[in-house]
Design a protein around this motif. Structure first.
Motif, PDB file in Angstrom:
ATOM      1  N   TYR A  90       0.830  -1.209   0.000  1.00  0.00           N
ATOM      2  CA  TYR A  90       0.000   0.000   0.000  1.00  0.00           C
ATOM      3  C   TYR A  90       0.866   1.261   0.000  1.00  0.00           C
ATOM      4  O   TYR A  90       0.582   2.227  -0.714  1.00  0.00           O
ATOM      5  CB  TYR A  90      -0.947  -0.020   1.208  1.00  0.00           C
ATOM      6  CG  TYR A  90      -1.838   1.186   1.277  1.00  0.00           C
ATOM      7  CD1 TYR A  90      -2.772   1.448   0.280  1.00  0.00           C
ATOM      8  CD2 TYR A  90      -1.754   2.073   2.341  1.00  0.00           C
ATOM      9  CE1 TYR A  90      -3.593   2.570   0.336  1.00  0.00           C
ATOM     10  CE2 TYR A  90      -2.574   3.191   2.409  1.00  0.00           C
ATOM     11  CZ  TYR A  90      -3.488   3.428   1.400  1.00  0.00           C
ATOM     12  OH  TYR A  90      -4.295   4.541   1.461  1.00  0.00           O
ATOM     13  N   TYR A  97      -3.069  -0.548  -4.652  1.00  0.00           N
ATOM     14  CA  TYR A  97      -3.488  -1.299  -3.466  1.00  0.00           C
ATOM     15  C   TYR A  97      -4.358  -0.449  -2.563  1.00  0.00           C
ATOM     16  O   TYR A  97      -4.161   0.752  -2.442  1.00  0.00           O
ATOM     17  CB  TYR A  97      -2.270  -1.780  -2.662  1.00  0.00           C
ATOM     18  CG  TYR A  97      -1.533  -2.920  -3.305  1.00  0.00           C
ATOM     19  CD1 TYR A  97      -1.923  -4.239  -3.077  1.00  0.00           C
ATOM     20  CD2 TYR A  97      -0.447  -2.688  -4.140  1.00  0.00           C
ATOM     21  CE1 TYR A  97      -1.243  -5.290  -3.667  1.00  0.00           C
ATOM     22  CE2 TYR A  97       0.233  -3.739  -4.734  1.00  0.00           C
ATOM     23  CZ  TYR A  97      -0.163  -5.032  -4.496  1.00  0.00           C
ATOM     24  OH  TYR A  97       0.501  -6.070  -5.081  1.00  0.00           O
ATOM     25  N   ASP A 101      -6.231  -4.408   1.533  1.00  0.00           N
ATOM     26  CA  ASP A 101      -5.763  -5.575   0.762  1.00  0.00           C
ATOM     27  C   ASP A 101      -4.718  -6.333   1.570  1.00  0.00           C
ATOM     28  O   ASP A 101      -3.877  -5.726   2.237  1.00  0.00           O
ATOM     29  CB  ASP A 101      -5.140  -5.131  -0.568  1.00  0.00           C
ATOM     30  CG  ASP A 101      -6.165  -4.621  -1.560  1.00  0.00           C
ATOM     31  OD1 ASP A 101      -7.353  -4.967  -1.433  1.00  0.00           O
ATOM     32  OD2 ASP A 101      -5.752  -3.883  -2.473  1.00  0.00           O
ATOM     33  N   ARG A 137      -4.118  -2.188 -11.275  1.00  0.00           N
ATOM     34  CA  ARG A 137      -5.062  -3.077 -10.591  1.00  0.00           C
ATOM     35  C   ARG A 137      -6.097  -3.658 -11.558  1.00  0.00           C
ATOM     36  O   ARG A 137      -6.465  -4.820 -11.450  1.00  0.00           O
ATOM     37  CB  ARG A 137      -5.749  -2.322  -9.455  1.00  0.00           C
ATOM     38  CG  ARG A 137      -6.608  -3.224  -8.583  1.00  0.00           C
ATOM     39  CD  ARG A 137      -7.283  -2.438  -7.458  1.00  0.00           C
ATOM     40  NE  ARG A 137      -7.985  -3.316  -6.566  1.00  0.00           N
ATOM     41  CZ  ARG A 137      -7.569  -3.678  -5.361  1.00  0.00           C
ATOM     42  NH1 ARG A 137      -6.435  -3.219  -4.889  1.00  0.00           N
ATOM     43  NH2 ARG A 137      -8.285  -4.497  -4.616  1.00  0.00           N
TER      44      ARG A 137
END
Length: 166
Positions: A90, A97, A101, A137
């Motif tokens: 992160y 992220y 997560d 992502r």
């Protein structure tokens, strides 16, 4: 037998998964994680049920590991390492992220990681993805509805990266 036990059974039946051009690929599991450690690490923000069930049976493991060259396999992390690696992901890739997560493991031989959506309020809570730091992502592969589903698919593919098939 619950879903995680069932998903782990193919891996536990034989320590040597198969022979490959790299040499033997093996499975290794660790002792179960203590529930007090999981609670200490995650507090009230517990991971999805499939992860908790996994840690009740093993604090982590190595699946289809190439013990000769270290270029193949999946390392599944213990709770403390999941927390650390998730925070790092992160911090280093906030555009991809979410803080919730959970990075569950990493693939040997490349930079891909296995992660699970850890925010209970999200519609994809508990889903498992393979993430590459080189992709956004939206390009990451959904590889399981939960950890047990991923483990079953990975065993059926005999440790091959089934999500990369064209």
């Amino acid at each position: 037998m619950n879903e995680i036990e069932e998903a782990l059974s193919p891996y536990r039946r034989a320590w040597m998964a198969r022979q490959s051009p790299l040499g033997p690929l093996i499975h290794t599991f660790y002792a179960p994680a203590e529930s007090s450690i999981v609670e200490e690490v995650f507090g009230d923000n517990l991971p999805p049920k499939s992860v908790l069930e996994f840690w009740k049976r093993t604090a982590g493991g190595r699946l289809y590991e190439d013990v000769t060259y270290g270029q193949w396999g999946l390392i599944l992390f213990a709770p403390e390492k999941v927390k650390t690696r998730s925070e790092e992901a992160y911090k280093n890739y906030p555009e991809n992220y979410r803080a919730s997560d959970l990075v569950l493991g990493e693939f040997l031989g490349d930079q891909d990681v296995l992660f699970i959506v850890g925010e209970a309020a999200r519609p994809d809570f508990g889903r498992v993805y393979v993430a590459s730091p080189l992709d956004s992502r939206s390009e990451w592969s959904l590889v399981g509805d939960d950890l047990a589903d991923f483990l079953r698919k990975f065993a059926q593919a005999n440790g091959e990266k089934f999500w990369e098939r064209y």
